[in-house]
Design a protein around this motif. Sequence first.
Motif, PDB file in Angstrom:
ATOM      1  N   TYR A  11       1.056  -0.928  -0.483  1.00 42.64           N
ATOM      2  CA  TYR A  11      -0.300   0.240  -0.168  1.00 42.64           C
ATOM      3  C   TYR A  11       0.902   0.936  -0.614  1.00 42.64           C
ATOM      4  N   GLU A  12       1.868   1.291   0.730  1.00 42.62           N
ATOM      5  CA  GLU A  12       3.082   2.529   0.834  1.00 42.62           C
ATOM      6  C   GLU A  12       3.040   2.574  -0.756  1.00 42.62           C
ATOM      7  N   LYS A  13       3.967   1.687  -1.593  1.00 44.72           N
ATOM      8  CA  LYS A  13       4.442   1.838  -2.610  1.00 44.72           C
ATOM      9  C   LYS A  13       3.599   2.476  -3.645  1.00 44.72           C
ATOM     10  N   LEU A  14       2.060   2.445  -3.417  1.00 47.53           N
ATOM     11  CA  LEU A  14       0.649   2.244  -4.587  1.00 47.53           C
ATOM     12  C   LEU A  14       0.327   3.589  -3.788  1.00 47.53           C
ATOM     13  N   SER A  15       0.219   4.439  -2.825  1.00 48.62           N
ATOM     14  CA  SER A  15      -0.544   5.007  -2.580  1.00 48.62           C
ATOM     15  C   SER A  15      -0.180   6.576  -2.915  1.00 48.62           C
ATOM     16  N   VAL A  16       0.214   6.811  -3.148  1.00 48.15           N
ATOM     17  CA  VAL A  16       0.662   8.242  -4.071  1.00 48.15           C
ATOM     18  C   VAL A  16      -0.133   8.151  -5.155  1.00 48.15           C
ATOM     19  N   PHE A  17       0.321   7.175  -5.846  1.00 52.86           N
ATOM     20  CA  PHE A  17       0.226   6.685  -7.905  1.00 52.86           C
ATOM     21  C   PHE A  17      -1.665   6.916  -7.467  1.00 52.86           C
ATOM     22  N   PHE A  18      -2.782   6.469  -6.277  1.00 56.23           N
ATOM     23  CA  PHE A  18      -3.935   6.077  -6.651  1.00 56.23           C
ATOM     24  C   PHE A  18      -4.691   7.943  -5.665  1.00 56.23           C
ATOM     25  N   ALA A  19      -3.461   8.010  -4.259  1.00 58.99           N
ATOM     26  CA  ALA A  19      -4.022   9.146  -4.089  1.00 58.99           C
ATOM     27  C   ALA A  19      -4.404  10.412  -5.288  1.00 58.99           C
ATOM     28  N   GLU A  20      -3.154  10.601  -6.034  1.00 58.04           N
ATOM     29  CA  GLU A  20      -3.318  11.512  -7.425  1.00 58.04           C
ATOM     30  C   GLU A  20      -4.579  11.355  -7.986  1.00 58.04           C
ATOM     31  N   ARG A  21      -4.963  10.386  -7.918  1.00 57.06           N
ATOM     32  CA  ARG A  21      -6.378  10.139  -9.398  1.00 57.06           C
ATOM     33  C   ARG A  21      -7.572   9.689  -7.972  1.00 57.06           C
ATOM     34  N   GLY A  22      -7.694  10.608  -6.804  1.00 52.53           N
ATOM     35  CA  GLY A  22      -8.868  10.592  -5.952  1.00 52.53           C
ATOM     36  C   GLY A  22      -9.328   8.783  -5.571  1.00 52.53           C
ATOM     37  N   PHE A  23      -8.064   7.809  -4.938  1.00 53.21           N
ATOM     38  CA  PHE A  23      -9.017   7.391  -4.182  1.00 53.21           C
ATOM     39  C   PHE A  23      -8.132   7.047  -3.449  1.00 53.21           C
ATOM     40  N   GLU A  24      -9.193   6.234  -2.033  1.00 54.11           N
ATOM     41  CA  GLU A  24      -8.502   6.580  -0.643  1.00 54.11           C
ATOM     42  C   GLU A  24      -8.494   4.909  -0.230  1.00 54.11           C
ATOM     43  N   LEU A  25      -6.973   4.902   0.876  1.00 52.93           N
ATOM     44  CA  LEU A  25      -6.511   3.869   1.096  1.00 52.93           C
ATOM     45  C   LEU A  25      -8.160   2.727   1.928  1.00 52.93           C
ATOM     46  N   LEU A  26      -8.328   1.583   1.766  1.00 56.31           N
ATOM     47  CA  LEU A  26      -9.829   1.293   2.801  1.00 56.31           C
ATOM     48  C   LEU A  26      -8.285   0.060   3.386  1.00 56.31           C
ATOM     49  N   PRO A  27      -7.684   0.073   4.113  1.00 59.53           N
ATOM     50  CA  PRO A  27      -7.396  -1.315   4.720  1.00 59.53           C
ATOM     51  C   PRO A  27      -7.921  -2.646   5.017  1.00 59.53           C
ATOM     52  N   ASP A  28      -9.372  -2.186   5.710  1.00 56.52           N
ATOM     53  CA  ASP A  28      -9.871  -3.053   6.075  1.00 56.52           C
ATOM     54  C   ASP A  28     -10.717  -3.779   5.640  1.00 56.52           C
ATOM     55  N   ARG A  29     -10.318  -3.431   4.078  1.00 53.86           N
ATOM     56  CA  ARG A  29     -11.411  -3.701   3.057  1.00 53.86           C
ATOM     57  C   ARG A  29     -10.378  -4.264   1.696  1.00 53.86           C
ATOM     58  N   LYS A  30      -9.205  -4.227   2.034  1.00 48.85           N
ATOM     59  CA  LYS A  30      -8.110  -4.669   1.107  1.00 48.85           C
ATOM     60  C   LYS A  30      -8.317  -3.915  -0.384  1.00 48.85           C
ATOM     61  N   GLN A  31      -8.262  -2.285  -0.074  1.00 47.15           N
ATOM     62  CA  GLN A  31      -8.789  -1.999  -1.443  1.00 47.15           C
ATOM     63  C   GLN A  31      -7.918  -1.000  -1.093  1.00 47.15           C
ATOM     64  N   ALA A 114       6.089  -5.544  -9.671  1.00 48.74           N
ATOM     65  CA  ALA A 114       4.837  -5.779  -9.969  1.00 48.74           C
ATOM     66  C   ALA A 114       4.261  -4.981  -9.535  1.00 48.74           C
ATOM     67  N   CYS A 115       3.885  -3.936  -9.041  1.00 44.16           N
ATOM     68  CA  CYS A 115       3.702  -2.256  -8.361  1.00 44.16           C
ATOM     69  C   CYS A 115       3.421  -2.072  -9.827  1.00 44.16           C
ATOM     70  N   GLU A 116       4.620  -1.470 -10.497  1.00 41.76           N
ATOM     71  CA  GLU A 116       5.184  -0.890 -12.099  1.00 41.76           C
ATOM     72  C   GLU A 116       3.674  -1.754 -12.877  1.00 41.76           C
ATOM     73  N   GLN A 117       4.051  -2.945 -13.293  1.00 42.63           N
ATOM     74  CA  GLN A 117       3.214  -3.428 -13.551  1.00 42.63           C
ATOM     75  C   GLN A 117       1.099  -3.617 -13.549  1.00 42.63           C
ATOM     76  N   ILE A 118       1.607  -3.394 -12.150  1.00 40.59           N
ATOM     77  CA  ILE A 118      -0.430  -2.925 -11.459  1.00 40.59           C
ATOM     78  C   ILE A 118      -1.028  -1.684 -12.071  1.00 40.59           C
ATOM     79  N   LYS A 119       0.435  -0.223 -11.735  1.00 39.46           N
ATOM     80  CA  LYS A 119      -0.194   0.729 -12.489  1.00 39.46           C
ATOM     81  C   LYS A 119      -0.034   1.312 -14.036  1.00 39.46           C
ATOM     82  N   GLU A 120       0.703   0.225 -15.036  1.00 37.56           N
ATOM     83  CA  GLU A 120       0.568   0.301 -16.239  1.00 37.56           C
ATOM     84  C   GLU A 120      -0.064  -0.209 -16.587  1.00 37.56           C
TER      85      GLU A 120
END
Length: 213
Positions: A11-31, A114-120
Amino acid sequence: MITTPFETELYEKLSVFFAERGFELLPDRKQFRKSTGTGFHNVIFSASYRTNEVWLEVSIGLRHQEIEFLAQQFLDNAEEFRDDANTLVVSVGKFNDDKYFKYRIQSPEDLDDACEQIKEFLLQQGFGFMARYETLSSLNQLFNTEPTKPCKFVYNQVHRSFKGVIAARFVNNERFLRLIDLHRVQVAKNGASVDEQQSFERLLSFLLYHSLN
């Protein structure tokens, strides 16, 4: 729900990528989840742990609030999960017609890759998919153009029929009565229990005789 050290790092590796696109981390829901005018978009992570590696499955999905608000009243989902139910959800592997695909991670370098592939994937296909199917008209088309064929963007084909007839009713699909017959057959063919079939009939009665405005 416990967040593992692997998930925390992911989640830490992906947090900035998602935050820049308006996504919020919900760790209890794994998403990561983004609220939209019609519901939400989400990216879900499921990790399986082996002795020396982690297998990571990533799924994308969306919720259309109008469809789910009505559908969940007739489906057998536990009440505590109804507000989180997706209208569409599909793994990256299944999206790409490789349903057994998972990211295999054995080292920090593997996780970075894996994180780079997910972003792509999200930039090239995933985000576009979510945007394409967030409307009632697009969901009606997806669920009801070929109602006798499985929809790969849902896990439960019986639930697809519930949501298909709801979408058809909301958009005043001119084939609504024919779609009722087609989905009723599919509900039975897809192994619905007697209770589920009765719930489907109750839904149909509601859609036929009550105003949705």
